[in-house]
Scaffold this motif. Sequence first.
Motif, PDB file in Angstrom:
ATOM      1  N   GLY A  96       0.269  -2.729   2.151  1.00  0.00           N
ATOM      2  CA  GLY A  96       0.560  -2.387   3.532  1.00  0.00           C
ATOM      3  C   GLY A  96      -0.617  -1.697   4.204  1.00  0.00           C
ATOM      4  N   ALA A  97      -0.476  -1.478   5.508  1.00  0.00           N
ATOM      5  CA  ALA A  97      -1.587  -0.970   6.309  1.00  0.00           C
ATOM      6  C   ALA A  97      -1.657   0.549   6.373  1.00  0.00           C
ATOM      7  CB  ALA A  97      -1.483  -1.531   7.736  1.00  0.00           C
ATOM      8  N   ARG A  98      -0.571   1.243   6.036  1.00  0.00           N
ATOM      9  CA  ARG A  98      -0.528   2.692   6.193  1.00  0.00           C
ATOM     10  C   ARG A  98      -0.611   3.398   4.840  1.00  0.00           C
ATOM     11  NH1 ARG A  98       1.613   4.876  10.977  1.00  0.00           N
ATOM     12  NH2 ARG A  98       2.224   3.340  12.540  1.00  0.00           N
ATOM     13  N   PRO A  99      -1.388   4.465   4.741  1.00  0.00           N
ATOM     14  CA  PRO A  99      -1.443   5.218   3.484  1.00  0.00           C
ATOM     15  C   PRO A  99      -0.110   5.863   3.130  1.00  0.00           C
ATOM     16  CG  PRO A  99      -2.631   6.380   5.226  1.00  0.00           C
ATOM     17  CD  PRO A  99      -2.318   5.012   5.748  1.00  0.00           C
ATOM     18  N   GLU A 100       0.738   6.079   4.138  1.00  0.00           N
ATOM     19  CA  GLU A 100       2.054   6.669   3.869  1.00  0.00           C
ATOM     20  C   GLU A 100       2.904   5.785   2.960  1.00  0.00           C
ATOM     21  OE1 GLU A 100       1.180   8.018   8.205  1.00  0.00           O
ATOM     22  OE2 GLU A 100       0.691   6.320   6.871  1.00  0.00           O
ATOM     23  N   LEU A 113       2.636  -2.185  -3.526  1.00  0.00           N
ATOM     24  CA  LEU A 113       3.538  -1.044  -3.700  1.00  0.00           C
ATOM     25  C   LEU A 113       4.331  -1.167  -4.994  1.00  0.00           C
ATOM     26  CD1 LEU A 113       4.868  -0.621  -0.040  1.00  0.00           C
ATOM     27  CD2 LEU A 113       2.913   0.502  -1.130  1.00  0.00           C
ATOM     28  N   MET A 114       4.639  -2.401  -5.400  1.00  0.00           N
ATOM     29  CA  MET A 114       5.351  -2.615  -6.663  1.00  0.00           C
ATOM     30  C   MET A 114       4.586  -1.993  -7.828  1.00  0.00           C
ATOM     31  SD  MET A 114       6.513  -6.605  -6.255  1.00  0.00           S
ATOM     32  CE  MET A 114       7.030  -6.715  -7.953  1.00  0.00           C
ATOM     33  N   GLY A 115       3.309  -2.308  -7.894  1.00  0.00           N
ATOM     34  CA  GLY A 115       2.496  -1.785  -8.974  1.00  0.00           C
ATOM     35  C   GLY A 115       2.362  -0.272  -8.925  1.00  0.00           C
ATOM     36  N   MET A 116       2.294   0.274  -7.720  1.00  0.00           N
ATOM     37  CA  MET A 116       2.166   1.723  -7.574  1.00  0.00           C
ATOM     38  C   MET A 116       3.416   2.453  -8.069  1.00  0.00           C
ATOM     39  SD  MET A 116       0.407   1.962  -3.811  1.00  0.00           S
ATOM     40  CE  MET A 116      -0.946   0.880  -3.359  1.00  0.00           C
ATOM     41  N   PRO A 160       9.193   0.106   2.092  1.00  0.00           N
ATOM     42  CA  PRO A 160       8.578  -0.908   2.951  1.00  0.00           C
ATOM     43  C   PRO A 160       8.186  -2.148   2.160  1.00  0.00           C
ATOM     44  CG  PRO A 160       7.775   1.250   3.572  1.00  0.00           C
ATOM     45  CD  PRO A 160       8.585   1.442   2.322  1.00  0.00           C
ATOM     46  N   GLY A 161       8.360  -3.280   2.780  1.00  0.00           N
ATOM     47  CA  GLY A 161       8.022  -4.543   2.142  1.00  0.00           C
ATOM     48  C   GLY A 161       8.131  -5.668   3.143  1.00  0.00           C
ATOM     49  N   GLY A 162       7.950  -6.874   2.657  1.00  0.00           N
ATOM     50  CA  GLY A 162       8.003  -8.054   3.505  1.00  0.00           C
ATOM     51  C   GLY A 162       9.289  -8.826   3.330  1.00  0.00           C
ATOM     52  N   ILE A 163       9.208 -10.139   3.499  1.00  0.00           N
ATOM     53  CA  ILE A 163      10.404 -10.967   3.544  1.00  0.00           C
ATOM     54  C   ILE A 163      11.202 -10.901   2.243  1.00  0.00           C
ATOM     55  CG2 ILE A 163       9.143 -13.053   2.848  1.00  0.00           C
ATOM     56  CD1 ILE A 163      10.973 -14.610   4.792  1.00  0.00           C
ATOM     57  N   GLY A 164      10.515 -10.790   1.107  1.00  0.00           N
ATOM     58  CA  GLY A 164      11.231 -10.692  -0.161  1.00  0.00           C
ATOM     59  C   GLY A 164      12.041  -9.414  -0.263  1.00  0.00           C
ATOM     60  N   THR A 165      11.450  -8.309   0.176  1.00  0.00           N
ATOM     61  CA  THR A 165      12.164  -7.025   0.174  1.00  0.00           C
ATOM     62  C   THR A 165      13.370  -7.076   1.099  1.00  0.00           C
ATOM     63  OG1 THR A 165      10.110  -5.842  -0.303  1.00  0.00           O
ATOM     64  CG2 THR A 165      11.925  -4.544   0.622  1.00  0.00           C
ATOM     65  N   PHE A 166      13.186  -7.665   2.282  1.00  0.00           N
ATOM     66  CA  PHE A 166      14.313  -7.781   3.217  1.00  0.00           C
ATOM     67  C   PHE A 166      15.462  -8.554   2.584  1.00  0.00           C
ATOM     68  CE2 PHE A 166      10.793  -8.189   6.655  1.00  0.00           C
ATOM     69  CZ  PHE A 166      10.479  -6.849   6.537  1.00  0.00           C
ATOM     70  N   ASN A 224      12.903   4.968   4.909  1.00  0.00           N
ATOM     71  CA  ASN A 224      12.249   4.617   6.170  1.00  0.00           C
ATOM     72  C   ASN A 224      10.942   5.395   6.294  1.00  0.00           C
ATOM     73  OD1 ASN A 224      11.732   3.604   8.696  1.00  0.00           O
ATOM     74  ND2 ASN A 224      13.226   4.896   9.751  1.00  0.00           N
ATOM     75  N   VAL A 225       9.888   4.837   5.725  1.00  0.00           N
ATOM     76  CA  VAL A 225       8.584   5.506   5.657  1.00  0.00           C
ATOM     77  C   VAL A 225       7.803   5.270   6.942  1.00  0.00           C
ATOM     78  CG1 VAL A 225       6.423   5.679   4.380  1.00  0.00           C
ATOM     79  CG2 VAL A 225       8.555   5.153   3.170  1.00  0.00           C
ATOM     80  N   ALA A 226       7.354   6.353   7.559  1.00  0.00           N
ATOM     81  CA  ALA A 226       6.504   6.276   8.752  1.00  0.00           C
ATOM     82  C   ALA A 226       7.124   5.400   9.841  1.00  0.00           C
ATOM     83  CB  ALA A 226       5.105   5.766   8.382  1.00  0.00           C
ATOM     84  N   GLY A 227       8.450   5.431   9.931  1.00  0.00           N
ATOM     85  CA  GLY A 227       9.151   4.667  10.961  1.00  0.00           C
ATOM     86  C   GLY A 227       9.157   3.168  10.745  1.00  0.00           C
ATOM     87  N   TYR A 228       8.814   2.714   9.530  1.00  0.00           N
ATOM     88  CA  TYR A 228       8.697   1.274   9.279  1.00  0.00           C
ATOM     89  C   TYR A 228       9.980   0.520   9.607  1.00  0.00           C
ATOM     90  CZ  TYR A 228       7.769  -3.114   6.835  1.00  0.00           C
ATOM     91  OH  TYR A 228       7.596  -4.438   6.525  1.00  0.00           O
TER      92      TYR A 228
END
Length: 199
Positions: free
Chosen positions: A19-23, A51-54, A111-117, A140-144
Amino acid sequence: MQQPPQPFSVCVYCGSRPGARPEFADAAQAVGQWIGENRGQLVYGGGRTGLMGMVAEATRTAGGRVVGVIPKALVDKELANPLCDELHVVDTMHERKAMMAARSDAFLALPGGIGTFEELFEIWTWRQLGYHDKPVGLLNVAGYYDTLLQFLQHSVQEGLMGEWQMDLIRTATVPQALLKALRDEVPLHRRDDRLSENI
């Protein structure tokens, strides 16, 4: 002799990209650290990217168990994580999601993309239909997820969803507080690994 209680096992859905945000990375690491420090178990998609790996690495380094479940078709694409305590390679996405559900006491979407949704909405739907009664959380991280939550309330206002459905999912912005709340809501019955047979 009474068996010792099973560790709190939480299924985490999140992006295979950072993702684009460090949060987002901060939240993923905080979730994994909490699971590990509380001697819990992470159940996740088995990859070591984004994020999965983190989440997986933070859980492992903090002392928690990591269970990865990944379909054969994604082993190379998502770089299957060889450091999992258990890494299950399955044939289909359906098998993946069913096994993840069966091995978990609660579910948490970052936060994630289509798979997470898709995973979040499916496990939420399964709870609505009574396939499980395990708690579901949305971080809901950083208002995502702000606009998604607004849209869901719009669906309620338009009469296509009920407030009771919204009540089946817990949202928060602080990882530690949300994880503790999910753990506190876990049903008293033991986790049933046969759940996958009924989904």
